[in-house]
Scaffold this active site. Structure first.
Site, mmCIF file in Angstrom:
data_model
loop_
_atom_site.group_PDB
_atom_site.id
_atom_site.type_symbol
_atom_site.label_atom_id
_atom_site.label_comp_id
_atom_site.label_asym_id
_atom_site.label_seq_id
_atom_site.Cartn_x
_atom_site.Cartn_y
_atom_site.Cartn_z
ATOM 1 N N LYS A 208 0.835 -1.201 0.000
ATOM 2 C CA LYS A 208 0.000 0.000 0.000
ATOM 3 C C LYS A 208 0.871 1.253 0.000
ATOM 4 O O LYS A 208 0.693 2.152 -0.796
ATOM 5 C CB LYS A 208 -0.921 -0.036 1.222
ATOM 6 C CG LYS A 208 -1.810 1.178 1.350
ATOM 7 C CD LYS A 208 -2.768 1.025 2.521
ATOM 8 C CE LYS A 208 -3.453 2.355 2.802
ATOM 9 N NZ LYS A 208 -4.409 2.288 3.898
ATOM 10 N N GLU A 214 10.529 -4.634 4.472
ATOM 11 C CA GLU A 214 10.601 -6.053 4.082
ATOM 12 C C GLU A 214 10.293 -6.215 2.597
ATOM 13 O O GLU A 214 10.996 -6.917 1.857
ATOM 14 C CB GLU A 214 9.593 -6.896 4.891
ATOM 15 C CG GLU A 214 9.908 -7.035 6.364
ATOM 16 C CD GLU A 214 9.302 -5.931 7.221
ATOM 17 O OE1 GLU A 214 8.975 -4.842 6.674
ATOM 18 O OE2 GLU A 214 9.172 -6.147 8.442
ATOM 19 N N GLY A 270 -4.867 -1.794 4.941
ATOM 20 C CA GLY A 270 -4.073 -2.932 4.467
ATOM 21 C C GLY A 270 -4.746 -4.270 4.752
ATOM 22 O O GLY A 270 -4.825 -5.148 3.889
ATOM 23 N N ARG A 271 -5.268 -4.441 5.958
ATOM 24 C CA ARG A 271 -5.864 -5.728 6.333
ATOM 25 C C ARG A 271 -7.257 -5.918 5.751
ATOM 26 O O ARG A 271 -7.897 -6.939 5.980
ATOM 27 C CB ARG A 271 -5.866 -5.878 7.851
ATOM 28 C CG ARG A 271 -6.488 -4.714 8.604
ATOM 29 C CD ARG A 271 -6.152 -4.781 10.083
ATOM 30 N NE ARG A 271 -6.574 -3.613 10.833
ATOM 31 C CZ ARG A 271 -5.881 -2.480 10.965
ATOM 32 N NH1 ARG A 271 -4.708 -2.363 10.377
ATOM 33 N NH2 ARG A 271 -6.335 -1.482 11.696
ATOM 34 N N GLU A 356 -4.854 -6.609 14.640
ATOM 35 C CA GLU A 356 -4.321 -5.299 14.268
ATOM 36 C C GLU A 356 -5.431 -4.243 14.344
ATOM 37 O O GLU A 356 -5.171 -3.072 14.599
ATOM 38 C CB GLU A 356 -3.714 -5.342 12.850
ATOM 39 C CG GLU A 356 -2.753 -4.189 12.582
ATOM 40 C CD GLU A 356 -1.930 -4.368 11.318
ATOM 41 O OE1 GLU A 356 -0.728 -4.697 11.422
ATOM 42 O OE2 GLU A 356 -2.472 -4.185 10.209
ATOM 43 N N HIS A 387 -5.766 -33.275 17.840
ATOM 44 C CA HIS A 387 -4.695 -34.135 18.356
ATOM 45 C C HIS A 387 -3.544 -33.308 18.910
ATOM 46 O O HIS A 387 -2.434 -33.812 19.060
ATOM 47 C CB HIS A 387 -4.224 -35.078 17.250
ATOM 48 C CG HIS A 387 -5.306 -36.025 16.825
ATOM 49 N ND1 HIS A 387 -5.532 -37.224 17.437
ATOM 50 C CD2 HIS A 387 -6.275 -35.888 15.887
ATOM 51 C CE1 HIS A 387 -6.568 -37.817 16.878
ATOM 52 N NE2 HIS A 387 -7.041 -37.023 15.939
ATOM 53 N N LYS A 511 9.406 -0.910 14.085
ATOM 54 C CA LYS A 511 10.006 -0.583 12.777
ATOM 55 C C LYS A 511 11.112 0.448 12.954
ATOM 56 O O LYS A 511 12.190 0.325 12.377
ATOM 57 C CB LYS A 511 8.942 0.020 11.852
ATOM 58 C CG LYS A 511 7.914 -0.944 11.326
ATOM 59 C CD LYS A 511 7.052 -0.199 10.298
ATOM 60 C CE LYS A 511 5.806 -0.980 9.942
ATOM 61 N NZ LYS A 511 4.861 -0.214 9.131
HETATM 62 O O1 F6P Z 1 3.140 -3.018 9.718
HETATM 63 C C1 F6P Z 1 1.786 -3.091 9.598
HETATM 64 C C2 F6P Z 1 1.320 -2.774 8.226
HETATM 65 O O2 F6P Z 1 1.227 -1.396 8.050
HETATM 66 C C3 F6P Z 1 -0.008 -3.446 7.934
HETATM 67 O O3 F6P Z 1 -1.089 -2.761 8.415
HETATM 68 C C4 F6P Z 1 0.042 -3.582 6.471
HETATM 69 O O4 F6P Z 1 -0.896 -4.497 6.006
HETATM 70 C C5 F6P Z 1 1.467 -4.032 6.288
HETATM 71 O O5 F6P Z 1 2.197 -3.273 7.234
HETATM 72 C C6 F6P Z 1 2.039 -3.842 4.914
HETATM 73 O O6 F6P Z 1 2.013 -2.507 4.511
HETATM 74 P P1 F6P Z 1 2.199 -2.113 3.017
HETATM 75 O O7 F6P Z 1 1.093 -2.700 2.219
HETATM 76 O O8 F6P Z 1 2.172 -0.608 2.997
HETATM 77 O O9 F6P Z 1 3.533 -2.634 2.547
#
Ligand code: F6P
Length: 546
Positions: A208, A214, A270-271, A356, A387, A511
């Site tokens: 987003k 990452e 995002g979620r 979240e 199990h 972060k």
């Molecule tokens: O670190 C949390 C977050 O902001 C989430 O809410 C989001 O889904 C994820 O990181 C990834 O963010 P992006 O889509 O901006 O890479």
């Protein structure tokens, strides 16, 4: 300070507390007293048959819970969300994932602009692109057909499409290999690409913000891998990289042509985003028509949530049941237990959606909450869990409300032999909720001739609450229905707790600190302000990695 009364001081809250203190009948008694309970406490929404009769509630409990929802104006906030009001207060944003599945002729305005045409324009572009990849018309740089799709993203830009891809595997093009890379651990990208031919591989970079460390790190490594495999011609990037983002500037900066960018907007959290452009990898896998069927499923539950009366409103009821356990029975967790191998990532997806969203400890106005908020959500597919950890649910000391999700039919492509196993799977599904609710009394254990010293060990108290969600088959539409059901359940709870379910400031500190610590690991730089424990660990790491 606002004039709104504190949640726990509302008469509707104290009425629930009194009710809880007064009556706690066992589920055995509740069913014995009312033969029509199962029927009365079942709600049907689209293809979902939702039975909440095995909950520790009576008509009075449910009425009191609905009173709380009315007092906290859950439906008022719901309507504001659907209207596009900026109910995400800390980010000053509208919350409009529902617009992602609105029909083309709907009008939903943000800042005076109807967003629905934009949504459909992107959907059409996604459909066109997905169609071209699936048909082989879109080729790689060397002219080879795309056979592999690697989605690079994390959190909401990974969990949704990855979960849905697993859920809908039976509907996917089996000639395509689709993988999901999220972890900044280089092993993730290594394992995802080690057996792939770069000439046949498309990377979908999903972010987003397009600033998530990452994702940008993995995307950069993926680009190097691709260029190394294709002789270093930078032009290859255009045929092997597309971006899904709200941030045109950062996408351009990364080197992806905006012609290959599929857009979404800041009013999509995002979620809550896998039914936006973030679902492109899923759309390539299942095809545009199936993707739209999934959106129809979402929309069906959106309409239900928007219009059904409180007594029959499934997300409201499920949200209220969660409040009942979390706030009035001290339940700390909520288990989600799908009886479908295809839903192996469903609970992980819900963890982000729920935790979240509702893992908050201040109210909308910044005042601290004085009540419990979101539960720990956990679980894995049955029957594996049976199990492993079900022992604790049956006979441990904790109250763990659980959702059981199952299907009447196995997916169509299984062989007849494997289809025949479905009844055994579902026998377990039904048996578990029965055992959890009704248990096994000491008398029944004795009647079986069990030695007296073993009776206590073999007795099941029961009275463990569960919701059973049963659908005919796990189709794209049913998946959409299930996700929308949980989205709105989470919404209901956040509204009652008076928290902002749509921000996620709690992930920021880690972060920032990671960025500060990294130079100490790679360059041995001094990091001012490191606490003694972390400083010692960093020193140990530096010694060990030599
Ligand atoms: O670190 C949390 C977050 O902001 C989430 O809410 C989001 O889904 C994820 O990181 C990834 O963010 P992006 O889509 O901006 O890479």
């Amino acid at each position: 300070m606002s004039d709104t009364p504190k949640l726990t001081q509302r008469p509707e809250w104290t009425a629930l507390q009194d009710h809880r203190d007064r009556s706690q009948p066992h589920l055995r008694e509740l069913f014995a007293a009312d033969p029509s309970r199962a029927e009365r406490y079942t709600v049907r929404v689209g293809d979902l048959h939702i039975d909440y009769s095995k909950h520790l509630v009576t008509d009075e409990t449910l009425a009191l819970l609905r009173d709380l929802a009315a007092a906290t104006d859950v439906f008022g906030l719901r309507d504001a969300m659907f209207r596009g009001e900026k109910i995400n207060l800390t980010e000053h944003r509208a919350v409009l994932h529902t617009a992602l599945r609105a029909p083309a002729d709907a009008v939903i305005e943000v800042d005076g602009e109807n967003v629905v045409p934009k949504v459909h324009a992107v959907l059409d572009r996604m459909s066109d692109f997905a169609g071209r990849v699936r048909s082989g018309e879109w080729t790689g740089h060397t002219g080879k057909r795309i056979k592999n799709v690697v989605n690079i993203g994390i959190g909401g830009s990974d969990l949704g499409p990855a979960m849905a891809y697993e859920a809908l595997r039976a509907f996917t093009d089996r000639d395509l290999t689709v993988r999901f890379v999220s972890n900044v651990d280089g092993a993730d990208l290594h394992e995802a690409t080690r057996d792939l031919d770069p000439a046949e591989t498309l990377f979908i970079v999903a972010s987003k913000t397009f600033t998530t460390i990452e994702t940008i790190t993995n995307a950069t490594s993926a680009r190097s891998w691709l260029l190394a495999g294709l002789g270093g011609d930078e032009k290859a990037v255009a045929k092997h990289f597309v971006a899904l983002s709200t941030n045109t500037e950062k996408v351009t900066e990364f080197g992806i042509d905006t012609a290959n960018m599929f857009e979404f907007w800041d009013w999509v959290g995002g979620r809550y985003s896998y039914d936006s452009a973030i679902g492109l990898s899923l759309m390539v896998a299942i095809g545009p028509d199936r993707f739209r069927e999934m959106l129809d499923g979402f929309r069906l539950v959106d309409e239900h949530f928007r219009t059904a009366p409180a007594e029959a409103n499934a997300p409201l009821i499920l949200g209220l049941l969660g409040i009942w356990y979390g706030n009035f029975h001290d339940a700390q967790t909520h288990a989600v237990l799908p009886y479908s191998h295809y839903l192996s990532k469903f609970t992980a997806y819900l963890q982000q959606l729920d935790m979240e969203s509702n893992g908050k400890s201040v109210q909308r106005d910044g005042e601290p909450v004085q009540w419990q908020t979101g539960p720990v959500v956990w679980g894995t597919p049955g029957t594996n869990g049976q199990h492993a950890y079900y022992q604790l649910i049956h006979q441990g000391t904790k109250l763990i409300p659980a959702d059981f999700i199952g299907f009447a039919r196995p997916v169509a492509e299984l062989s007849d032999d494997l289809k025949a196993q479905h009844d055994l799977l579902m026998a377990n599904f039904f048996a578990q909720t029965q055992a959890l609710a009704f248990g096994k009394s000491a008398e029944d254990v004795r009647a079986e001739g069990v030695a007296e010293e073993q009776v206590a060990h073999r007795t099941f108290h029961g009275n463990h609450p569960t919701t059973t969600i049963l659908a005919t088959e796990l189709t794209p539409s049913v998946l959409g229905q299930l996700i929308a059901l949980y989205e709105h359940k989470v919404f209901v709870q956040g509204a009652i707790w008076n928290i902002d379910s749509f921000d996620q400031w709690g992930v920021e500190l880690g972060k920032v600190l990671a960025k500060r610590v990294e130079p100490a690991l790679t360059e041995g730089a001094d990091v001012p302000g490191l606490d003694p424990s972390t400083a010692a660990l960093v020193a140990a790491y530096r010694t060990l990695r030599k």
